[in-house]
Design an enzyme around this catalytic site. Structure first.
Site, mmCIF file in Angstrom:
data_model
loop_
_atom_site.group_PDB
_atom_site.id
_atom_site.type_symbol
_atom_site.label_atom_id
_atom_site.label_comp_id
_atom_site.label_asym_id
_atom_site.label_seq_id
_atom_site.Cartn_x
_atom_site.Cartn_y
_atom_site.Cartn_z
ATOM 1 N N GLY A 28 0.829 -1.209 0.000
ATOM 2 C CA GLY A 28 0.000 0.000 0.000
ATOM 3 C C GLY A 28 0.859 1.252 0.000
ATOM 4 O O GLY A 28 2.090 1.184 -0.098
ATOM 5 N N TYR B 280 -15.165 2.384 8.408
ATOM 6 C CA TYR B 280 -13.706 2.496 8.558
ATOM 7 C C TYR B 280 -13.326 3.215 9.857
ATOM 8 O O TYR B 280 -12.459 2.761 10.609
ATOM 9 C CB TYR B 280 -13.172 3.248 7.334
ATOM 10 C CG TYR B 280 -11.715 3.608 7.363
ATOM 11 C CD1 TYR B 280 -10.735 2.647 7.174
ATOM 12 C CD2 TYR B 280 -11.316 4.936 7.545
ATOM 13 C CE1 TYR B 280 -9.398 2.994 7.170
ATOM 14 C CE2 TYR B 280 -9.983 5.290 7.531
ATOM 15 C CZ TYR B 280 -9.023 4.314 7.356
ATOM 16 O OH TYR B 280 -7.697 4.659 7.353
ATOM 17 N N LYS C 223 -11.324 1.654 12.988
ATOM 18 C CA LYS C 223 -10.048 2.211 13.466
ATOM 19 C C LYS C 223 -10.138 2.548 14.959
ATOM 20 O O LYS C 223 -9.216 2.259 15.725
ATOM 21 C CB LYS C 223 -9.662 3.456 12.653
ATOM 22 C CG LYS C 223 -9.149 3.144 11.250
ATOM 23 C CD LYS C 223 -7.764 2.520 11.301
ATOM 24 C CE LYS C 223 -7.216 2.162 9.941
ATOM 25 N NZ LYS C 223 -5.954 1.403 10.000
#
Ligand code: SER
Length: 337
Positions: free
Chosen positions: A11, A152, A156
């Protein structure tokens, strides 16, 4: 020699981190990613494994083969992609992190010492209800507005808590000591802009996409309004922040999770800088109202004074330097034919 595991190695952060770590001759990198590692990175790592963090047998075999000093757990689905595939996002972002934390516990027991676990969290853990509140909130501190609106962000925030649990309270009822296994350290990154890679599946992607499109002479339809404002950072600073937090003496750290940021331009200000470098840049603002809502719920700025005080965090690139000295020369080099 230090052995380091990097998940999500292929990534954007992985690219930057591997390149920086490979400059150190006492570091052996084991890179794990769902996609095959880019050819350019392969010579920089000891071993590149194409595999899934949800494959616990794979993690067990890695753990049996290597004694890791530090784990950089970067693998995740970003916010836009996670909204489109929430169940998959939860699996990768939460179950994947749990698997890595369990692996770290196993490593700690095998090696009889604490394992460092570096975790990139995000401004997506914050959720502001409306633009008036966002304007009033200003620089948001680590404990404020922890009401995320995306899968998301929720993933997190929960994984930050999971990391703290593993560091401090793991199996607290057991007879034998279960603390001191994991040294968990997390950073809440703002939007990241790299000159060498483009993000996939994020909602802060409009900034890097605008720049990379202009550098290639391609028109770009920006999916947020001109006045949209969130914090950002140049990728070399993001990598530096991870390395500095990793290197900081534990006794200096007053928290497990730190905000970090560098600048917070509006989308229009980003466009102005892009147009300054690429006068022919064709950018239109055609907001996608749904993605806009996500960015509007993220803070306009974050307070990173704890990171500055505890481990001397300071970004090398302000907005002007980021464009003039890193982003523009970087994309020019990347797309030159
Ligand atoms: N860049 C991320 C995203 O847009 C935020 O952490 O999803």
């Amino acid at each position: 020699m230090k052995t380091i595991l990097i998940t999500g190695a292929n990534g954007e952060i992985g690219h930057g981190l591997i390149s920086r770590l490979a400059e150190r001759n006492y570091v052996r990198i084991v890179a794990l990613d769902l996609q095959e590692l880019d050819e350019s990175l392969k010579p920089k790592v000891h071993r590149a494994i194409t595999g899934d963090i949800l494959d616990t047998a794979l993690l067990e075999s890695l753990s049996a083969t290597y004694n890791f000093d530090t784990i950089y757990h970067l693998a995740a689905l970003l916010s836009t992609k996670a909204e489109r595939q929430p169940v998959l996002a939860h699996k990768v972002n939460v179950d994947g992190t749990l698997n890595l934390l369990e692996m770290a516990v196993g490593q700690s027991r095998l090696q009889g010492r604490e394992i460092k676990f570096l975790y990139p969290s995000s401004i997506a853990v914050y959720g502001l209800p409306d633009l008036q509140t966002k304007a009033r909130a200003g620089k948001v501190k680590e404990h404020e507005w922890l009401t995320p609106r995306t899968m998301y962000g929720i993933n997190k925030l929960y994984c930050e808590q999971l990391g703290i649990y593993y560091a401090r309270y793991y199996r607290q009822l057991d007879a034998e000591a279960t603390q001191g296994l994991i040294d968990f350290r997390a950073l809440r990154f703002p939007g990241l802009i790299s000159a060498v890679t483009v993000p996939t599946g994020g909602t802060s992607d409009y900034a890097p996409e605008m720049l990379h499109a202009a550098a290639q002479g391609k028109p770009y339809a920006c999916f947020v309004r001109e006045d949209t404002r969130i914090p950002f950072m140049a990728m070399p600073d993001a990598v530096e922040a991870l390395l500095q937090l990793e290197a900081a003496p534990r006794q200096k750290l007053t928290r497990f999770v730190y905000n970090v940021t560098a600048f917070n331009p509006s989308a229009q200000e980003i466009f102005n800088l892009v147009r300054h470098a690429f006068p022919k840049a064709q950018v239109t603002f055609t907001p996608d109202l749904k993605r806009q809502k996500i960015v509007d719920s993220w803070p306009a700025d974050v307070d990173d004074s704890a990171a500055r005080a505890d481990w001397s965090w300071q970004p090398a690139y302000d907005l002007r330097r980021a464009f003039e000295e890193y982003l523009v020369p970087g994309v020019l080099q990347r797309y030159q034919t």
